[in-house]
Design an enzyme around this catalytic site. Sequence first.
Site, PDB file in Angstrom:
ATOM      1  N   LYS A  11       0.824  -1.205   0.000  1.00 37.26           N
ATOM      2  CA  LYS A  11       0.000   0.000   0.000  1.00 37.26           C
ATOM      3  C   LYS A  11       0.868   1.270   0.000  1.00 37.26           C
ATOM      4  O   LYS A  11       2.089   1.203   0.223  1.00 37.26           O
ATOM      5  CB  LYS A  11      -0.936  -0.031   1.216  1.00 37.26           C
ATOM      6  CG  LYS A  11      -1.963  -1.182   1.176  1.00 37.26           C
ATOM      7  CD  LYS A  11      -2.927  -1.084   2.358  1.00 37.26           C
ATOM      8  CE  LYS A  11      -3.986  -2.184   2.321  1.00 37.26           C
ATOM      9  NZ  LYS A  11      -4.958  -2.049   3.442  1.00 37.26           N
ATOM     10  N   TYR A  51     -12.387  -2.423  -3.669  1.00 43.84           N
ATOM     11  CA  TYR A  51     -12.872  -2.554  -2.294  1.00 43.84           C
ATOM     12  C   TYR A  51     -14.402  -2.488  -2.215  1.00 43.84           C
ATOM     13  O   TYR A  51     -14.959  -2.160  -1.156  1.00 43.84           O
ATOM     14  CB  TYR A  51     -12.255  -1.472  -1.410  1.00 43.84           C
ATOM     15  CG  TYR A  51     -10.852  -1.813  -0.913  1.00 43.84           C
ATOM     16  CD1 TYR A  51     -10.638  -2.908  -0.076  1.00 43.84           C
ATOM     17  CD2 TYR A  51      -9.750  -1.042  -1.267  1.00 43.84           C
ATOM     18  CE1 TYR A  51      -9.368  -3.221   0.389  1.00 43.84           C
ATOM     19  CE2 TYR A  51      -8.477  -1.354  -0.798  1.00 43.84           C
ATOM     20  CZ  TYR A  51      -8.297  -2.439   0.032  1.00 43.84           C
ATOM     21  OH  TYR A  51      -7.046  -2.751   0.502  1.00 43.84           O
ATOM     22  N   PHE A  59     -15.604   3.262   7.087  1.00 44.73           N
ATOM     23  CA  PHE A  59     -14.246   3.658   6.727  1.00 44.73           C
ATOM     24  C   PHE A  59     -13.996   3.618   5.224  1.00 44.73           C
ATOM     25  O   PHE A  59     -12.870   3.846   4.772  1.00 44.73           O
ATOM     26  CB  PHE A  59     -13.221   2.772   7.457  1.00 44.73           C
ATOM     27  CG  PHE A  59     -13.390   1.282   7.190  1.00 44.73           C
ATOM     28  CD1 PHE A  59     -12.898   0.689   6.038  1.00 44.73           C
ATOM     29  CD2 PHE A  59     -14.042   0.492   8.125  1.00 44.73           C
ATOM     30  CE1 PHE A  59     -13.053  -0.671   5.803  1.00 44.73           C
ATOM     31  CE2 PHE A  59     -14.207  -0.882   7.890  1.00 44.73           C
ATOM     32  CZ  PHE A  59     -13.706  -1.450   6.727  1.00 44.73           C
ATOM     33  N   THR A  93      -5.229  -7.044  10.873  1.00 45.37           N
ATOM     34  CA  THR A  93      -5.595  -5.807  10.159  1.00 45.37           C
ATOM     35  C   THR A  93      -5.118  -4.564  10.908  1.00 45.37           C
ATOM     36  O   THR A  93      -4.591  -3.629  10.300  1.00 45.37           O
ATOM     37  CB  THR A  93      -7.132  -5.744   9.986  1.00 45.37           C
ATOM     38  OG1 THR A  93      -7.564  -6.939   9.327  1.00 45.37           O
ATOM     39  CG2 THR A  93      -7.548  -4.528   9.182  1.00 45.37           C
ATOM     40  N   ARG A 104       2.703  -5.944   9.392  1.00 39.75           N
ATOM     41  CA  ARG A 104       1.921  -4.834   9.949  1.00 39.75           C
ATOM     42  C   ARG A 104       2.446  -4.413  11.329  1.00 39.75           C
ATOM     43  O   ARG A 104       2.447  -3.230  11.655  1.00 39.75           O
ATOM     44  CB  ARG A 104       0.431  -5.204   9.985  1.00 39.75           C
ATOM     45  CG  ARG A 104      -0.186  -5.115   8.584  1.00 39.75           C
ATOM     46  CD  ARG A 104      -1.539  -5.754   8.522  1.00 39.75           C
ATOM     47  NE  ARG A 104      -2.270  -5.398   7.314  1.00 39.75           N
ATOM     48  CZ  ARG A 104      -3.390  -5.992   6.930  1.00 39.75           C
ATOM     49  NH1 ARG A 104      -3.894  -6.982   7.643  1.00 39.75           N
ATOM     50  NH2 ARG A 104      -3.996  -5.612   5.821  1.00 39.75           N
ATOM     51  N   ASN A 114      -2.036   0.369   6.718  1.00 37.94           N
ATOM     52  CA  ASN A 114      -1.482  -0.852   7.313  1.00 37.94           C
ATOM     53  C   ASN A 114      -0.621  -1.667   6.352  1.00 37.94           C
ATOM     54  O   ASN A 114      -0.545  -2.887   6.452  1.00 37.94           O
ATOM     55  CB  ASN A 114      -2.606  -1.696   7.941  1.00 37.94           C
ATOM     56  CG  ASN A 114      -3.659  -2.106   6.936  1.00 37.94           C
ATOM     57  OD1 ASN A 114      -3.539  -1.812   5.750  1.00 37.94           O
ATOM     58  ND2 ASN A 114      -4.682  -2.795   7.392  1.00 37.94           N
ATOM     59  N   HIS A 117      -2.064  -5.449   1.563  1.00 32.38           N
ATOM     60  CA  HIS A 117      -3.330  -6.159   1.362  1.00 32.38           C
ATOM     61  C   HIS A 117      -3.003  -7.597   0.956  1.00 32.38           C
ATOM     62  O   HIS A 117      -2.012  -7.832   0.268  1.00 32.38           O
ATOM     63  CB  HIS A 117      -4.150  -5.511   0.233  1.00 32.38           C
ATOM     64  CG  HIS A 117      -5.293  -6.376  -0.218  1.00 32.38           C
ATOM     65  ND1 HIS A 117      -6.508  -6.390   0.428  1.00 32.38           N
ATOM     66  CD2 HIS A 117      -5.370  -7.304  -1.211  1.00 32.38           C
ATOM     67  CE1 HIS A 117      -7.295  -7.287  -0.166  1.00 32.38           C
ATOM     68  NE2 HIS A 117      -6.630  -7.855  -1.159  1.00 32.38           N
ATOM     69  N   GLU A 128      -9.490 -11.151  -7.343  1.00 32.54           N
ATOM     70  CA  GLU A 128      -8.555 -10.035  -7.178  1.00 32.54           C
ATOM     71  C   GLU A 128      -7.384 -10.134  -8.152  1.00 32.54           C
ATOM     72  O   GLU A 128      -6.906  -9.123  -8.663  1.00 32.54           O
ATOM     73  CB  GLU A 128      -8.064  -9.968  -5.732  1.00 32.54           C
ATOM     74  CG  GLU A 128      -9.177  -9.563  -4.762  1.00 32.54           C
ATOM     75  CD  GLU A 128      -8.733  -9.514  -3.317  1.00 32.54           C
ATOM     76  OE1 GLU A 128      -9.566  -9.153  -2.463  1.00 32.54           O
ATOM     77  OE2 GLU A 128      -7.560  -9.830  -3.023  1.00 32.54           O
TER      78      GLU A 128
HETATM   79  P1  IDP Z   1      -7.655  -6.985   5.735  1.00 32.26           P
HETATM   80  O1  IDP Z   1      -6.932  -5.958   4.867  1.00 32.26           O
HETATM   81  O2  IDP Z   1      -6.819  -7.394   6.931  1.00 32.26           O
HETATM   82  O3  IDP Z   1      -8.184  -8.150   4.947  1.00 32.26           O
HETATM   83  P2  IDP Z   1     -10.400  -5.953   5.818  1.00 32.26           P
HETATM   84  O4  IDP Z   1     -11.337  -6.180   6.952  1.00 32.26           O
HETATM   85  O5  IDP Z   1     -10.636  -6.666   4.535  1.00 32.26           O
HETATM   86  O6  IDP Z   1      -8.920  -6.227   6.368  1.00 32.26           O
HETATM   87  O7  IDP Z   1     -10.389  -4.379   5.539  1.00 32.26           O
HETATM   88  C1  IDP Z   1      -9.792  -3.861   4.378  1.00 32.26           C
HETATM   89  C2  IDP Z   1      -8.980  -2.646   4.755  1.00 32.26           C
HETATM   90  O8  IDP Z   1      -9.860  -1.628   5.235  1.00 32.26           O
HETATM   91  C3  IDP Z   1      -7.979  -2.862   5.895  1.00 32.26           C
HETATM   92  O9  IDP Z   1      -6.747  -3.394   5.470  1.00 32.26           O
HETATM   93  C4  IDP Z   1      -7.827  -1.479   6.448  1.00 32.26           C
HETATM   94  O10 IDP Z   1      -6.875  -0.729   5.687  1.00 32.26           O
HETATM   95  C5  IDP Z   1      -9.204  -0.885   6.257  1.00 32.26           C
HETATM   96  N1  IDP Z   1      -9.973  -1.023   7.501  1.00 32.26           N
HETATM   97  C6  IDP Z   1     -10.554  -2.114   7.984  1.00 32.26           C
HETATM   98  N2  IDP Z   1     -11.176  -1.868   9.166  1.00 32.26           N
HETATM   99  C7  IDP Z   1     -10.974  -0.559   9.398  1.00 32.26           C
HETATM  100  C8  IDP Z   1     -11.389   0.308  10.453  1.00 32.26           C
HETATM  101  O11 IDP Z   1     -12.051  -0.091  11.420  1.00 32.26           O
HETATM  102  N3  IDP Z   1     -10.993   1.616  10.336  1.00 32.26           N
HETATM  103  C9  IDP Z   1     -10.259   2.075   9.285  1.00 32.26           C
HETATM  104  N4  IDP Z   1      -9.846   1.274   8.266  1.00 32.26           N
HETATM  105  C10 IDP Z   1     -10.202  -0.017   8.333  1.00 32.26           C
END
Ligand code: IDP
Length: 142
Positions: A11, A51, A59, A93, A104, A114, A117, A128
């Site tokens: 990212k 996404y 978010f 995450t 991370r 973070n 992905h 994807e």
């Molecule tokens: P992942 O990337 O670990 O699979 P997902 O739940 O698929 O996590 O969420 C996608 C992305 O959305 C996360 O990597 C993160 O950057 C963002 N994200 C997820 N939850 C939150 C949140 O509670 N606040 C802000 N960003 C979030």
Amino acid sequence: MTIERTLSIIKPDAVAGNHIGEIYRRFETAGLEIIAARMMHLSQDQAESFYAVHRERPFFSALVNFMISGPVLVQVLEGDEAIRKNRDIMGATNPAEAAAGTIRHDLAETVDANAVHGSDAPETAREEIAFFFGDDELHSRR
Ligand code: IDP
């Protein structure tokens, strides 16, 4: 052996932080092979459709704005249980909850930014990968 392919994105925060080599080293040390790679600056349309599953989440717009804030590196990783292995290397995450030694934990600061992905299941991995690469761009050495 269960040979899988998974879609990985380094990212904007990790590209800006000059962590590409460190992250690739971790993939390769874990036995994952990089069989496709492209640096790109995502458009808003691309980030929103990638996404789309999160469209209703609070978010979503912050996530899209972050993903288009700078260049990303997109790659396909191949190897034994590549989907789970990549998720293990990435960590939770939220970097604050990620185990020591994960990308991370070591290279990211916040849940918004973070570092990486990774696809979470075989079906999403297929979708994807196809989102970014044609079959003729996947250079498996197997
Ligand atoms: P992942 O990337 O670990 O699979 P997902 O739940 O698929 O996590 O969420 C996608 C992305 O959305 C996360 O990597 C993160 O950057 C963002 N994200 C997820 N939850 C939150 C949140 O509670 N606040 C802000 N960003 C979030």
